[in-house]
Structure formats: C-alpha cells, structure tokens
Design an enzyme around this catalytic site. Sequence first.
Site, PDB file in Angstrom:
ATOM      1  CG  ASP A 199      -0.447   0.294   2.763  1.00 47.02           C
ATOM      2  OD1 ASP A 199       0.465  -0.565   2.822  1.00 47.02           O
ATOM      3  OD2 ASP A 199      -0.521   1.225   2.362  1.00 47.02           O
ATOM      4  CD  GLU A 227       4.148   1.847   7.046  1.00 45.77           C
ATOM      5  OE1 GLU A 227       4.459   1.954   8.478  1.00 45.77           O
ATOM      6  OE2 GLU A 227       3.798   1.972   5.630  1.00 45.77           O
TER       7      GLU A 227
END
Length: 454
Positions: free
Chosen positions: A92, A156
């Site tokens: 991500d 994250e």
Amino acid sequence: MTARPISETIASLMPRAKTELAELVAFQSVADPAQFPKSECEAAASWVADALRAEDFQDVALLDTPDGTQSVYGCLPGPAGAPTVLLYAHYDVQPPLDESAWLSPPFELTERDGRWFGRGSADCKGGFIMHLLALRALKANGGVPVSVKVIAEGSEEQGTGGLERYAEAHPELLAADTIVIGDTGNFRVGLPTVTATLRGMTMLRVTLDTLEGNLHSGQFGGAAPDALAAMIQLLASLRAEDGTTTVDGLATDTEWDGLQYPEAEFRKDAKVLDGVGLIGTGTVADRIWARPAVTVIGIDCPPVVGATPSLQASARAQVSLRVPPGQDTAAATELLTAHLEAHAPWGARVSVEQVGQGQPFRADTSSPAYASMAQAMEAAYPGEKMQTSGMGGSIPLCNTLAALYPEAEILLIGLSEPEAQIHAVNESVSPEELERLSLAEALFLRNYAESKKI
C-alpha cells in the site's frame, strides 16, 4: 564462494526488476476507499501473490486482516535445519497529494536523472522487489540457504493495525529466527545503513464546535466565537515559539548519542528554503530521532476559492504525534488528548477521536544477525562500513513482532534514503541502491545461514 556471481546475477536481473516495479507502481493501492477504489489494493495484492507463486513459494495466501485490507503471505522452505528469515514489505502507498506537482504521472514509473519516479517506488513496493531480487540471485547461485517467509502488508501507510491484529491472532504464522523489515533506508545514497530506532505514532482527529450554524462575519464577527479561529489557536498551543513540540507533560529534552545529521546536509535533504530556519532545539538527530514531534496533517476549512464572509460553526483537524523510543505511545496519546481538551479557547466544545497508534521501536544491534548484515553490506558497498541510525517514521508492526517473537532478531533496511522523497510528490528510487541492497540482502541470507552452522 565470492560475491561476484551473485552481483552479476542481480545486475542481469535489473531490467526485469524495473518492469515489475512499473507494474506494481501502476496500482493505485492507497488503502483508503474514500480516496481510491478498494479494487486497486486487491489487484496489487493479487500481483504480489502471483509473484511469490512464480518463485515457488508455498502456502501463498491473501490474508483478510481486521481493518478490511489484505496482507500477502508465502513460505519458501529451505534446507533441513536451516534458520527461518521473515522478509517484510508493504504494497500500500501514500496518496499522491497534488498530482499537478508531479513531473510525471505518480502511478507510472518514469526514469529521469538516473532515478525511477513513482508513488511507492521506494516506499515500499521497491522493498518487495528488493526481496525478490535477493532470492532470485541466490536461487541462481546455489540455492536459498534459509527458509524464507514473506509478508507484504496492505495498510501500513494508514496505520490501522490490520496485520498487527492478524499476527496476534495467528502467532505461529510469522514466527522466524530473524526478521528483515525492508521499509527504511540508508542515511544517504551509497552509505549502507541499518535503522536502530523508530519513533512511534499516534493520530488524533479533533473537532471544535462553537455555533449552531455558520454566521455572517460582518453581522456577528468580533463577538461570536469562530470555530476555525478557535482551532487555529488550539493547534498553535502545540508548539513553542521556536517550533519545539509542547504537549503538556510530554518530555522533549532527550538526546541522540549515535550517528549525527549535519544541519547543512539536513537542510539540503529537506529542501528548506533559503532564509527559513529549522525548528526546535538540540541537534538535528535529537529532533528527528529522539524527541516527540507534532504535525497537523490535515484541517477541514473552506477553500480560498469560493470562500464566503462567514464565521465557521465547526472545525476539524487531524494531528499526528511522533513518539520516540523510551516513551509509551498510549501515555503520549492521553497527554495529547488532555492537552487538546484543556487548551481549546472560549469554552469551545471538543471531541477527540483516535484514528491510529503504534509504539516506538529499538533494535538490539548487538545480535549475531547484525554482524552478518554488516559483512554483507560492506561487500555490497566496497569501502563503506555499515552505519546505524534512527528513523523518525513509524512501523507499528515491529513492536508486535518483537512482542510475539522475543528471541527473533529484527533488522531494518530499505530504499527510502533522503533523495527518495517518500510521502511527498515526485517520490523516486535509486536503481543503484536497489541493486546494491538486493545484493546485501542476498549476502546476508548466505552469511546468516553459515553463522547458524557454527
């Protein structure tokens, strides 16, 4: 066996690495469905899973984590009796911010000035490619000498804790002798560095309400309490005149005793404008690695274009507080919340919502794995000794893994050196750093396997 065959293999794999990184960067995998479709993250996760399967990983799975995102897991068994190494990265990314400020499309890997530009190129899609390069080089030069687990996180950057909660519920899944977190970076390009400390982070949303509805600023301004003005005053209370973070009860005087960050070098890396001073006191290393730092990362207010002469009835801001090792994030959250509630002016109604939290981290740099990494980095970067530094950012998973596997050695390396401009526009990765760090990781895995035979 010398490092030369491995280095030549990695060099030959770099064109493929660029192609794969371009494919991965193309996914707009911001783990916030309010900004980008969830399908972009799901497609990126599937790409990562397919890449692991192509490298003969077993038990490849898309793990549905409690925050609604997916982490990708796979295991590559090594020789009998070999230690297990967990390799971490996240797929991500941060949102691209102002796309018009990018010199090339943020989700299109573009080569310019010897670097590869694109969101996630360094943080941390490039970290996943680094792991693949290291493993491929070993497979082409005698085989991977350890058992490898790979985990690629899907949230994250949002700090919503999905993988942490999943790991706590399935503690056997990520168990390893050593963990390599591929999400930090060298102190500067060409200087091999492991990160010894990470600041923790807490994220709060604060809302102020002062009126039942917006009012005409000419008719009521000067007596009616404006929520936006109240918010400005409240946020200003979080810093002293010199810019030092000032949260009631929070210590701000700790010092960093390791590698120092020269002020001139920091100004260059941070691209501080001529004539503009740095904030805070102490050394730069003190300020960014050893002390708390508050940042207002978002505020809801009327845009300049289309603004009307109105007093605002309500205002909202998002506040991030970085918490250094030695301080507890939960305690810091309580102090920040109390500060916001106590300093709201004019009796404004205050509500505070926590939207993210992670503890700071300190690695054990005396562990045997660090000796293996030092040898590997010195071979990958001839003439340079491995350095240890701090990092002002947060990786909440580190503390979860340290708590779950107290005997595991945790090392932090990666591609996010200062020139990478992670989280900013025009993020980029140095292909030379990708090549050298992939070599260092491959040599580390070999060195570490040998050390465990003794």
